[in-house]
Motif scaffolding. Structure first.
Motif, short mmCIF file in Angstrom:
data_model
loop_
_atom_site.label_atom_id
_atom_site.label_comp_id
_atom_site.label_asym_id
_atom_site.label_seq_id
_atom_site.Cartn_x
_atom_site.Cartn_y
_atom_site.Cartn_z
N ASP A 234 82.71 75.80 8.47
CA ASP A 234 82.64 75.78 9.93
C ASP A 234 82.65 77.27 10.21
N ALA B 262 77.92 79.10 9.19
CA ALA B 262 76.62 78.54 9.09
C ALA B 262 75.57 79.40 10.08
N TYR C 40 83.64 70.95 8.46
CA TYR C 40 82.51 71.81 7.82
C TYR C 40 81.27 70.92 8.05
N ILE C 41 79.97 71.78 7.66
CA ILE C 41 78.67 71.32 8.17
C ILE C 41 77.89 71.19 6.90
N TYR D 143 78.23 74.19 4.48
CA TYR D 143 78.73 75.27 4.70
C TYR D 143 80.12 75.18 5.54
N GLU E 258 74.08 70.18 5.88
CA GLU E 258 72.68 70.05 6.38
C GLU E 258 71.77 69.53 5.13
N CYS F 84 75.81 75.25 17.83
CA CYS F 84 74.91 76.33 18.06
C CYS F 84 73.50 75.98 18.28
N SER G 235 71.52 76.04 11.57
CA SER G 235 72.08 75.01 10.50
C SER G 235 73.61 74.77 11.21
N ASP G 236 73.97 74.94 12.35
CA ASP G 236 75.25 74.86 12.98
C ASP G 236 74.93 73.73 14.15
N TYR H 270 78.47 67.49 11.26
CA TYR H 270 79.82 67.78 10.88
C TYR H 270 80.22 66.85 10.11
N CYS I 72 72.92 79.77 12.85
CA CYS I 72 72.81 78.96 14.05
C CYS I 72 71.97 77.85 13.89
#
Length: 72
Positions: free
Chosen positions: A50, A53, A36-37, A48, A39, A61, A57-58, A26, A55
């Motif tokens: 928030d 994304a 936001y994410i 991505y 990766e 999750c 990539s989160d 994050y 799962c």
């Protein structure tokens, strides 16, 4: 490796520090304060919003899924 990324909400540029694996993480935008994410991928990064994304990539999750599977 570090990268310059752009917030998917306000498009503000931000440099993220060193990362040496492909685990998503994050970022809190310095301009709009939204999370936001990011990766890391083979040739850069994917960003991505928030909650949007997949799962895998989160980070939250992903941690839940890995804990449920018994893997570390």
């Amino acid at each position: 490796m570090s990268a310059t990324i752009h917030c998917p909400y306000c498009n503000a540029g931000q440099t993220v520090g060193e990362f040496d694996n492909y685990a998503p993480f994050y970022v809190n935008c310095e301009e709009c304060s939204r999370r936001y994410i990011v990766e890391p991928v083979r040739h850069g990064v994917v960003v991505y919003r928030d909650g949007e994304a997949p799962c895998c990539s989160d980070p939250e999750c992903r941690a839940t899924e890995m804990a449920g599977s018994g893997q570390e």
